[in-house]
Design a protein around this motif. Structure first.
Motif, PDB file in Angstrom:
ATOM      1  N   ASP A  25      -8.940   4.585  -1.193  1.00 47.75           N
ATOM      2  CA  ASP A  25      -8.439   3.244  -1.756  1.00 47.75           C
ATOM      3  C   ASP A  25      -8.835   1.895  -1.260  1.00 47.75           C
ATOM      4  OD1 ASP A  25      -7.443   4.714  -4.740  1.00 47.75           O
ATOM      5  OD2 ASP A  25      -5.637   5.720  -2.897  1.00 47.75           O
ATOM      6  N   GLY A  26      -9.284   2.185  -0.529  1.00 46.64           N
ATOM      7  CA  GLY A  26      -8.739   0.562   0.694  1.00 46.64           C
ATOM      8  C   GLY A  26      -8.034   0.686   1.295  1.00 46.64           C
ATOM      9  N   ILE A  27      -8.386  -0.106   2.794  1.00 48.36           N
ATOM     10  CA  ILE A  27      -6.680  -0.209   3.543  1.00 48.36           C
ATOM     11  C   ILE A  27      -6.164  -0.883   3.004  1.00 48.36           C
ATOM     12  CG2 ILE A  27      -7.663  -1.673   4.357  1.00 48.36           C
ATOM     13  CD1 ILE A  27      -7.636  -1.263   7.578  1.00 48.36           C
ATOM     14  N   ALA A  28      -5.808  -1.962   2.282  1.00 48.45           N
ATOM     15  CA  ALA A  28      -5.115  -2.520   1.456  1.00 48.45           C
ATOM     16  C   ALA A  28      -3.502  -1.502   1.254  1.00 48.45           C
ATOM     17  CB  ALA A  28      -5.236  -3.694   0.636  1.00 48.45           C
ATOM     18  N   ARG A  29      -4.316  -0.627   0.532  1.00 47.41           N
ATOM     19  CA  ARG A  29      -3.725   0.287  -0.061  1.00 47.41           C
ATOM     20  C   ARG A  29      -3.364   1.458   0.716  1.00 47.41           C
ATOM     21  NH1 ARG A  29      -4.141   1.892  -5.589  1.00 47.41           N
ATOM     22  NH2 ARG A  29      -2.589   3.168  -5.010  1.00 47.41           N
ATOM     23  N   ALA A  30      -3.284   1.404   2.053  1.00 41.49           N
ATOM     24  CA  ALA A  30      -2.788   2.315   2.553  1.00 41.49           C
ATOM     25  C   ALA A  30      -1.476   1.885   3.991  1.00 41.49           C
ATOM     26  CB  ALA A  30      -3.858   2.727   3.920  1.00 41.49           C
ATOM     27  N   THR A  31      -0.543   2.158   3.248  1.00 43.60           N
ATOM     28  CA  THR A  31       0.604   1.833   3.223  1.00 43.60           C
ATOM     29  C   THR A  31       1.330   2.794   4.415  1.00 43.60           C
ATOM     30  OG1 THR A  31       2.008   1.701   1.075  1.00 43.60           O
ATOM     31  CG2 THR A  31       1.078  -0.329   1.562  1.00 43.60           C
ATOM     32  N   THR A  32       2.043   2.401   5.857  1.00 44.98           N
ATOM     33  CA  THR A  32       2.656   3.416   5.891  1.00 44.98           C
ATOM     34  C   THR A  32       3.617   4.152   5.281  1.00 44.98           C
ATOM     35  OG1 THR A  32       4.477   1.750   6.717  1.00 44.98           O
ATOM     36  CG2 THR A  32       3.079   2.200   8.337  1.00 44.98           C
ATOM     37  N   LYS A  33       4.116   3.735   3.937  1.00 45.91           N
ATOM     38  CA  LYS A  33       4.615   4.618   3.096  1.00 45.91           C
ATOM     39  C   LYS A  33       3.882   5.640   2.545  1.00 45.91           C
ATOM     40  CE  LYS A  33       7.703   4.307  -1.051  1.00 45.91           C
ATOM     41  NZ  LYS A  33       8.277   3.160  -1.757  1.00 45.91           N
ATOM     42  N   GLU A  34       3.073   5.236   1.783  1.00 42.49           N
ATOM     43  CA  GLU A  34       1.899   5.622   1.141  1.00 42.49           C
ATOM     44  C   GLU A  34       1.628   6.645   2.126  1.00 42.49           C
ATOM     45  OE1 GLU A  34      -1.058   7.250  -1.919  1.00 42.49           O
ATOM     46  OE2 GLU A  34       1.772   6.466  -1.610  1.00 42.49           O
ATOM     47  N   ILE A  35       0.630   6.320   3.252  1.00 39.93           N
ATOM     48  CA  ILE A  35       0.139   7.885   4.107  1.00 39.93           C
ATOM     49  C   ILE A  35       1.416   8.990   4.875  1.00 39.93           C
ATOM     50  CG2 ILE A  35      -0.540   8.128   6.112  1.00 39.93           C
ATOM     51  CD1 ILE A  35      -1.451   4.775   7.089  1.00 39.93           C
ATOM     52  N   ALA A  36       2.429   8.132   4.870  1.00 44.39           N
ATOM     53  CA  ALA A  36       4.098   9.230   5.073  1.00 44.39           C
ATOM     54  C   ALA A  36       3.901  10.125   3.470  1.00 44.39           C
ATOM     55  CB  ALA A  36       4.959   9.061   5.626  1.00 44.39           C
ATOM     56  N   THR A 102     -17.235   3.098   6.898  1.00 45.27           N
ATOM     57  CA  THR A 102     -16.378   2.629   7.513  1.00 45.27           C
ATOM     58  C   THR A 102     -15.872   1.079   6.630  1.00 45.27           C
ATOM     59  OG1 THR A 102     -17.155   1.470   9.291  1.00 45.27           O
ATOM     60  CG2 THR A 102     -15.908   3.623   9.927  1.00 45.27           C
ATOM     61  N   PHE A 103     -17.003   0.773   6.166  1.00 48.51           N
ATOM     62  CA  PHE A 103     -17.199  -0.554   5.253  1.00 48.51           C
ATOM     63  C   PHE A 103     -16.232  -0.104   3.771  1.00 48.51           C
ATOM     64  CE2 PHE A 103     -19.625  -2.815   2.063  1.00 48.51           C
ATOM     65  CZ  PHE A 103     -19.628  -4.226   2.776  1.00 48.51           C
ATOM     66  N   PRO A 104     -16.197   0.904   3.158  1.00 49.88           N
ATOM     67  CA  PRO A 104     -15.370   1.000   2.325  1.00 49.88           C
ATOM     68  C   PRO A 104     -13.911   0.057   3.086  1.00 49.88           C
ATOM     69  CG  PRO A 104     -16.397   2.892   2.203  1.00 49.88           C
ATOM     70  CD  PRO A 104     -16.854   1.903   3.019  1.00 49.88           C
ATOM     71  N   MET A 105     -13.062   0.944   3.684  1.00 55.60           N
ATOM     72  CA  MET A 105     -12.266   1.252   4.444  1.00 55.60           C
ATOM     73  C   MET A 105     -11.951  -0.572   4.972  1.00 55.60           C
ATOM     74  SD  MET A 105     -11.991   4.024   7.016  1.00 55.60           S
ATOM     75  CE  MET A 105     -12.735   5.675   6.269  1.00 55.60           C
ATOM     76  N   ALA A 106     -12.613  -1.306   5.749  1.00 56.81           N
ATOM     77  CA  ALA A 106     -12.223  -2.265   6.501  1.00 56.81           C
ATOM     78  C   ALA A 106     -12.588  -3.389   4.976  1.00 56.81           C
ATOM     79  CB  ALA A 106     -13.882  -2.419   6.995  1.00 56.81           C
ATOM     80  N   VAL A 107     -13.473  -3.299   4.606  1.00 55.82           N
ATOM     81  CA  VAL A 107     -13.599  -4.742   2.941  1.00 55.82           C
ATOM     82  C   VAL A 107     -12.187  -4.926   2.513  1.00 55.82           C
ATOM     83  CG1 VAL A 107     -14.421  -3.174   1.312  1.00 55.82           C
ATOM     84  CG2 VAL A 107     -15.286  -5.424   0.523  1.00 55.82           C
ATOM     85  N   GLY A 108     -11.110  -3.905   2.331  1.00 52.38           N
ATOM     86  CA  GLY A 108     -10.188  -4.450   1.559  1.00 52.38           C
ATOM     87  C   GLY A 108      -9.051  -5.596   2.643  1.00 52.38           C
TER      88      GLY A 108
END
Length: 210
Positions: A25-36, A102-108
């Protein structure tokens, strides 16, 4: 909860969840709430192991993707002990795989200026950031130069930039065109190292190849 999941630590499950969200989903969607939530814990549990999302991101890069950090760390003591070309091939091969993952992770991060600024400040605070890769490789090349195994007129920073820039470009092209995951990282690494080392490494550093 399965017996396998019970055997995995809270920290490991948090990193697994974060890595999965960042990849899909990209790094922008990886909120602490979503990760937890994805890991099956509260945000309070997450903050017992990580100070912020940036620290989680850096842990994912160091522990959940090809081990570039470990390879770069070994460079500190590699000068004069191993074949220069072999060492650079290992770094390049790992970097190709690392940037591809890591490219998909960082692009966000580049979608939102505030998010990018937050991560820029966070990586600097935690001692990371993209320049650490080039810096580590440049320091290794300088050390080989001091030992007389790299020509004096070669710029280590330029060599590092050429190699790592090419690795990042591979990831960009692959994801832009939707191509399959690279199956020839070894061959590609060898080709890239050949291209930048031609005439740069002295014969004593790798036998009679050049």
């Amino acid at each position: 909860m399965s017996s396998r999941m019970r055997g995995v630590s809270t920290r490991e499950r948090i990193l697994d969840a974060a890595a999965e969200i960042m990849r899909t989903d990209g790094i922008a969607r990886a909120t602490t709430k979503e990760i937890a939530q994805r890991a099956g814990f509260s945000e309070a549990a997450l903050y017992k192991h990580f100070s912020d999302k940036t620290e989680i991101f850096m842990a994912v890069l160091g522990e959940r993707v090809p081990g570039l950090a470990a390879v770069l760390d070994r460079l500190r003591s590699a000068a004069g002990t191993t074949d220069v070309r072999d060492t650079l091939e290992q770094v390049t091969r790992t970097a190709i795989e690392f940037y591809d993952r890591t490219f998909p992770m960082a692009v966000g991060m580049f979608h939102e200026r505030r998010l990018l600024e937050t991560y820029r400040e966070g990586t600097q605070h935690h001692g990371g950031g993209p320049e650490t890769v080039n810096r580590a490789l440049s320091e290794y090349l300088h050390a080989e130069q001091d030992l007389g195994r790299l020509r004096a007129n070669v710029e280590p920073e330029a060599l590092a930039s050429l190699l790592m820039g090419a690795c990042l470009q591979q990831a960009f092209f692959r994801h832009f065109y939707g191509r399959p995951e690279p199956a020839d990282a070894d061959d590609r690494a060898s080709q890239l190292v050949d291209a930048v080392l031609h005439g740069a490494v002295l014969p004593s550093a790798h036998g009679a190849r050049y």
